[in-house]
Design a protein around this motif. Structure first.
Motif, mmCIF file in Angstrom:
data_model
loop_
_atom_site.group_PDB
_atom_site.id
_atom_site.type_symbol
_atom_site.label_atom_id
_atom_site.label_comp_id
_atom_site.label_asym_id
_atom_site.label_seq_id
_atom_site.Cartn_x
_atom_site.Cartn_y
_atom_site.Cartn_z
ATOM 1 N N ASN A 46 2.828 8.439 7.557
ATOM 2 C CA ASN A 46 1.830 8.633 7.259
ATOM 3 C C ASN A 46 0.610 7.911 6.880
ATOM 4 O O ASN A 46 -0.321 8.578 6.464
ATOM 5 C CB ASN A 46 1.821 9.949 6.027
ATOM 6 C CG ASN A 46 2.546 11.394 6.765
ATOM 7 O OD1 ASN A 46 2.857 11.967 7.371
ATOM 8 N ND2 ASN A 46 3.749 11.405 5.537
ATOM 9 N N ASN A 47 1.170 6.170 6.815
ATOM 10 C CA ASN A 47 -0.141 5.737 6.465
ATOM 11 C C ASN A 47 0.315 5.770 5.061
ATOM 12 O O ASN A 47 -1.016 4.674 5.207
ATOM 13 C CB ASN A 47 -1.287 5.151 7.557
ATOM 14 C CG ASN A 47 -0.578 4.706 8.856
ATOM 15 O OD1 ASN A 47 0.831 4.325 9.204
ATOM 16 N ND2 ASN A 47 -1.192 5.397 9.709
ATOM 17 N N THR A 48 0.758 5.696 4.295
ATOM 18 C CA THR A 48 0.260 5.979 3.257
ATOM 19 C C THR A 48 0.413 4.685 2.437
ATOM 20 O O THR A 48 -0.841 4.234 1.650
ATOM 21 C CB THR A 48 1.603 6.826 2.305
ATOM 22 O OG1 THR A 48 1.531 7.926 2.597
ATOM 23 C CG2 THR A 48 1.326 6.531 1.028
ATOM 24 N N LEU A 49 0.912 3.560 2.949
ATOM 25 C CA LEU A 49 1.072 2.219 1.629
ATOM 26 C C LEU A 49 -0.429 0.860 2.478
ATOM 27 O O LEU A 49 -1.034 0.792 1.493
ATOM 28 C CB LEU A 49 1.965 1.212 2.450
ATOM 29 C CG LEU A 49 3.491 1.788 1.913
ATOM 30 C CD1 LEU A 49 4.636 1.087 2.604
ATOM 31 C CD2 LEU A 49 3.491 2.057 1.294
ATOM 32 N N ASN A 50 -0.897 1.838 4.082
ATOM 33 C CA ASN A 50 -2.729 1.233 4.035
ATOM 34 C C ASN A 50 -2.903 1.205 3.117
ATOM 35 O O ASN A 50 -4.502 -0.158 2.851
ATOM 36 C CB ASN A 50 -3.164 2.121 5.163
ATOM 37 C CG ASN A 50 -1.862 1.392 6.543
ATOM 38 O OD1 ASN A 50 -0.800 1.028 6.250
ATOM 39 N ND2 ASN A 50 -2.216 2.292 7.841
ATOM 40 N N LYS A 51 -3.637 1.668 1.892
ATOM 41 C CA LYS A 51 -4.542 1.506 1.482
ATOM 42 C C LYS A 51 -4.483 0.758 -0.118
ATOM 43 O O LYS A 51 -4.938 -0.370 -0.387
ATOM 44 C CB LYS A 51 -4.922 2.943 0.485
ATOM 45 C CG LYS A 51 -3.671 3.362 -0.014
ATOM 46 C CD LYS A 51 -4.285 5.394 -0.902
ATOM 47 C CE LYS A 51 -2.575 5.534 -1.467
ATOM 48 N NZ LYS A 51 -2.750 6.890 -2.201
ATOM 49 N N TYR A 52 -2.971 0.489 0.094
ATOM 50 C CA TYR A 52 -2.587 -1.169 -0.844
ATOM 51 C C TYR A 52 -3.054 -2.260 -0.335
ATOM 52 O O TYR A 52 -3.070 -3.561 -0.920
ATOM 53 C CB TYR A 52 -0.926 -0.617 -1.117
ATOM 54 C CG TYR A 52 -0.911 0.558 -1.993
ATOM 55 C CD1 TYR A 52 -1.600 0.489 -3.332
ATOM 56 C CD2 TYR A 52 -0.468 1.448 -1.670
ATOM 57 C CE1 TYR A 52 -1.321 1.333 -4.277
ATOM 58 C CE2 TYR A 52 0.038 3.085 -2.012
ATOM 59 C CZ TYR A 52 -0.695 3.232 -3.495
ATOM 60 O OH TYR A 52 -0.415 4.251 -4.218
ATOM 61 N N ILE A 53 -3.065 -2.335 1.460
ATOM 62 C CA ILE A 53 -2.930 -3.246 1.718
ATOM 63 C C ILE A 53 -4.096 -4.677 1.366
ATOM 64 O O ILE A 53 -5.322 -3.928 1.546
ATOM 65 C CB ILE A 53 -2.388 -3.185 3.721
ATOM 66 C CG1 ILE A 53 -0.926 -2.557 3.188
ATOM 67 C CG2 ILE A 53 -2.568 -4.822 4.045
ATOM 68 C CD1 ILE A 53 0.204 -3.011 3.107
#
Length: 190
Positions: A46-53
Protein backbone atom coordinates in the motif's frame (compact mmCIF):
# COMPACT_ATOMS: atom_id res chain seq x y z
CA UNK A 1 3.34 -39.46 -15.10
CA UNK A 2 4.65 -40.26 -11.62
CA UNK A 3 7.40 -37.61 -11.98
CA UNK A 4 4.86 -35.07 -13.25
CA UNK A 5 2.73 -35.59 -10.13
CA UNK A 6 5.82 -35.21 -7.88
CA UNK A 7 6.76 -32.01 -9.68
CA UNK A 8 3.22 -30.63 -9.29
CA UNK A 9 3.17 -31.46 -5.55
CA UNK A 10 6.62 -29.86 -5.08
CA UNK A 11 5.55 -26.67 -6.88
CA UNK A 12 2.35 -26.53 -4.83
CA UNK A 13 4.34 -26.90 -1.59
CA UNK A 14 6.75 -24.14 -2.63
CA UNK A 15 3.93 -21.78 -3.59
CA UNK A 16 2.20 -22.36 -0.24
CA UNK A 17 5.38 -21.41 1.62
CA UNK A 18 6.14 -18.41 -0.59
CA UNK A 19 3.41 -16.08 0.51
CA UNK A 20 3.61 -12.30 0.35
CA UNK A 21 1.79 -10.28 3.01
CA UNK A 22 1.38 -6.55 3.46
CA UNK A 23 3.18 -4.54 6.14
CA UNK A 24 -0.20 -4.01 7.77
CA UNK A 25 -0.99 -7.75 7.90
CA UNK A 26 2.44 -8.56 9.37
CA UNK A 27 2.11 -5.82 12.03
CA UNK A 28 -1.29 -7.01 13.18
CA UNK A 29 -0.14 -10.63 13.21
CA UNK A 30 3.11 -9.92 15.09
CA UNK A 31 1.48 -9.37 18.51
CA UNK A 32 -1.35 -11.87 18.05
CA UNK A 33 -0.50 -15.32 19.46
CA UNK A 34 -3.39 -16.85 17.47
CA UNK A 35 -2.05 -15.61 14.14
CA UNK A 36 -0.50 -18.35 12.05
CA UNK A 37 0.30 -16.65 8.76
CA UNK A 38 3.08 -18.32 6.84
CA UNK A 39 4.98 -15.84 4.69
CA UNK A 40 8.41 -15.08 3.35
CA UNK A 41 7.93 -11.53 2.09
CA UNK A 42 6.50 -8.55 3.99
CA UNK A 43 5.82 -6.10 1.17
CA UNK A 44 4.84 -2.44 1.24
CA UNK A 45 1.87 -3.19 -0.99
CA UNK A 46 0.00 0.00 0.00
CA UNK A 47 3.07 2.30 -0.21
CA UNK A 48 2.66 3.04 3.51
CA UNK A 49 6.38 3.73 3.98
CA UNK A 50 6.54 6.45 1.32
CA UNK A 51 5.39 9.17 3.72
CA UNK A 52 8.52 8.61 5.87
CA UNK A 53 11.01 8.73 2.98
CA UNK A 54 13.15 11.84 2.67
CA UNK A 55 15.15 14.22 4.84
CA UNK A 56 13.71 15.49 8.13
CA UNK A 57 15.09 18.10 10.51
CA UNK A 58 14.28 19.42 13.97
CA UNK A 59 15.80 21.03 17.06
CA UNK A 60 15.57 19.68 20.58
CA UNK A 61 17.44 20.75 23.72
CA UNK A 62 20.26 22.60 21.95
CA UNK A 63 20.77 19.97 19.25
CA UNK A 64 19.76 19.87 15.59
CA UNK A 65 18.61 16.41 14.52
CA UNK A 66 18.74 15.70 10.78
CA UNK A 67 17.53 12.32 9.56
CA UNK A 68 17.33 10.79 6.13
CA UNK A 69 15.09 7.77 5.52
CA UNK A 70 15.11 5.44 2.51
CA UNK A 71 12.96 2.44 1.65
CA UNK A 72 14.91 -0.75 0.99
CA UNK A 73 14.41 -4.46 0.56
CA UNK A 74 15.91 -6.48 3.41
CA UNK A 75 16.66 -10.08 2.42
CA UNK A 76 17.95 -12.59 4.95
CA UNK A 77 18.17 -16.15 3.62
CA UNK A 78 14.92 -15.94 1.70
CA UNK A 79 12.94 -13.97 4.29
CA UNK A 80 12.34 -10.57 2.71
CA UNK A 81 10.74 -7.37 3.91
CA UNK A 82 10.41 -3.81 2.73
CA UNK A 83 11.81 -1.57 5.42
CA UNK A 84 13.11 1.89 6.15
CA UNK A 85 16.79 2.48 6.80
CA UNK A 86 17.91 5.70 8.41
CA UNK A 87 20.85 8.01 8.60
CA UNK A 88 21.40 10.60 11.29
CA UNK A 89 23.36 13.77 11.94
CA UNK A 90 23.25 15.59 15.27
CA UNK A 91 24.90 18.99 15.65
CA UNK A 92 24.85 21.28 18.68
CA UNK A 93 23.27 24.69 18.13
CA UNK A 94 24.86 27.99 19.17
CA UNK A 95 27.93 30.02 18.25
CA UNK A 96 30.27 27.04 17.96
CA UNK A 97 28.30 24.11 16.51
CA UNK A 98 29.83 20.71 17.15
CA UNK A 99 28.95 17.42 15.47
CA UNK A 100 27.76 14.91 18.07
CA UNK A 101 26.92 12.05 15.68
CA UNK A 102 27.05 11.74 11.89
CA UNK A 103 26.40 8.83 9.54
CA UNK A 104 24.28 10.87 7.11
CA UNK A 105 26.57 10.16 4.15
CA UNK A 106 27.27 6.49 4.92
CA UNK A 107 26.57 4.60 1.66
CA UNK A 108 26.29 1.13 3.28
CA UNK A 109 22.92 0.45 4.97
CA UNK A 110 24.46 -2.23 7.19
CA UNK A 111 26.81 0.35 8.75
CA UNK A 112 24.17 2.91 9.75
CA UNK A 113 22.78 0.78 12.61
CA UNK A 114 19.37 2.43 12.10
CA UNK A 115 16.87 0.09 10.45
CA UNK A 116 13.21 -0.79 10.37
CA UNK A 117 11.36 -3.16 12.64
CA UNK A 118 7.92 -2.62 11.10
CA UNK A 119 4.65 -0.81 11.54
CA UNK A 120 3.19 -0.38 15.00
CA UNK A 121 0.28 -2.70 15.81
CA UNK A 122 -2.19 0.20 15.56
CA UNK A 123 -0.75 0.96 12.06
CA UNK A 124 -0.26 4.63 13.01
CA UNK A 125 3.55 4.61 13.21
CA UNK A 126 6.75 2.85 12.29
CA UNK A 127 9.39 1.43 14.65
CA UNK A 128 13.13 1.30 14.02
CA UNK A 129 16.09 -0.07 15.93
CA UNK A 130 19.02 2.28 16.54
CA UNK A 131 22.52 1.57 17.85
CA UNK A 132 24.73 4.60 18.39
CA UNK A 133 28.28 4.95 19.63
CA UNK A 134 28.74 2.90 22.76
CA UNK A 135 31.66 3.71 25.05
CA UNK A 136 32.42 0.95 27.55
CA UNK A 137 29.85 0.93 30.34
CA UNK A 138 27.21 2.93 28.43
CA UNK A 139 23.96 1.99 26.75
CA UNK A 140 23.09 3.70 23.48
CA UNK A 141 20.67 1.52 21.58
CA UNK A 142 16.93 1.12 21.51
CA UNK A 143 13.75 1.68 19.56
CA UNK A 144 12.87 4.88 17.72
CA UNK A 145 9.17 5.32 16.96
CA UNK A 146 8.16 7.49 14.00
CA UNK A 147 4.67 8.97 13.72
CA UNK A 148 3.16 11.26 11.12
CA UNK A 149 -0.29 12.72 11.69
CA UNK A 150 -2.25 12.67 8.39
CA UNK A 151 -3.37 16.27 9.02
CA UNK A 152 0.29 17.44 9.20
CA UNK A 153 2.12 15.22 6.66
CA UNK A 154 5.28 17.37 6.69
CA UNK A 155 5.77 16.93 10.42
CA UNK A 156 7.10 13.78 12.09
CA UNK A 157 7.24 12.99 15.78
CA UNK A 158 9.97 10.65 16.99
CA UNK A 159 10.24 9.01 20.38
CA UNK A 160 13.17 6.93 21.68
CA UNK A 161 13.16 4.18 24.32
CA UNK A 162 16.48 2.50 25.16
CA UNK A 163 16.78 -1.26 25.47
CA UNK A 164 17.99 -0.81 29.08
CA UNK A 165 20.49 -3.63 28.85
CA UNK A 166 22.70 -4.45 31.80
CA UNK A 167 25.53 -1.93 32.04
CA UNK A 168 28.97 -3.42 32.63
CA UNK A 169 31.38 -0.96 34.22
CA UNK A 170 31.00 2.78 34.65
CA UNK A 171 29.84 5.05 31.89
CA UNK A 172 31.94 8.25 31.57
CA UNK A 173 30.23 11.31 33.07
CA UNK A 174 30.66 13.17 29.74
CA UNK A 175 28.57 10.61 27.83
CA UNK A 176 25.03 11.39 26.68
CA UNK A 177 22.76 9.15 24.65
CA UNK A 178 22.37 9.94 20.97
CA UNK A 179 18.60 10.33 21.44
CA UNK A 180 17.07 11.71 24.63
CA UNK A 181 15.24 9.02 26.58
CA UNK A 182 11.42 9.13 26.34
CA UNK A 183 11.31 12.66 24.90
CA UNK A 184 9.37 13.60 21.79
CA UNK A 185 11.30 15.36 19.04
CA UNK A 186 9.38 17.08 16.23
CA UNK A 187 10.97 17.00 12.78
CA UNK A 188 9.95 18.86 9.62
CA UNK A 189 10.30 17.42 6.13
CA UNK A 190 12.93 19.27 4.12
Amino acid sequence: MKNLIKLFVALLAISCKSQTVSLEQAAQCRDNPNCSMNYNYVKDINNTLNKYIGTWKGVYNGRTYEMKFNKNLYDDMGMKKDEITGRLRIITTGNFPMTIYDNLNEPDDSKTHFSGLGLTTDLQGYRMIFSGSVPRGCINHGTVSLRINPSTPNQMRIFYISDKDIVVGECPSTFSQTFPEKQEIILTKQ
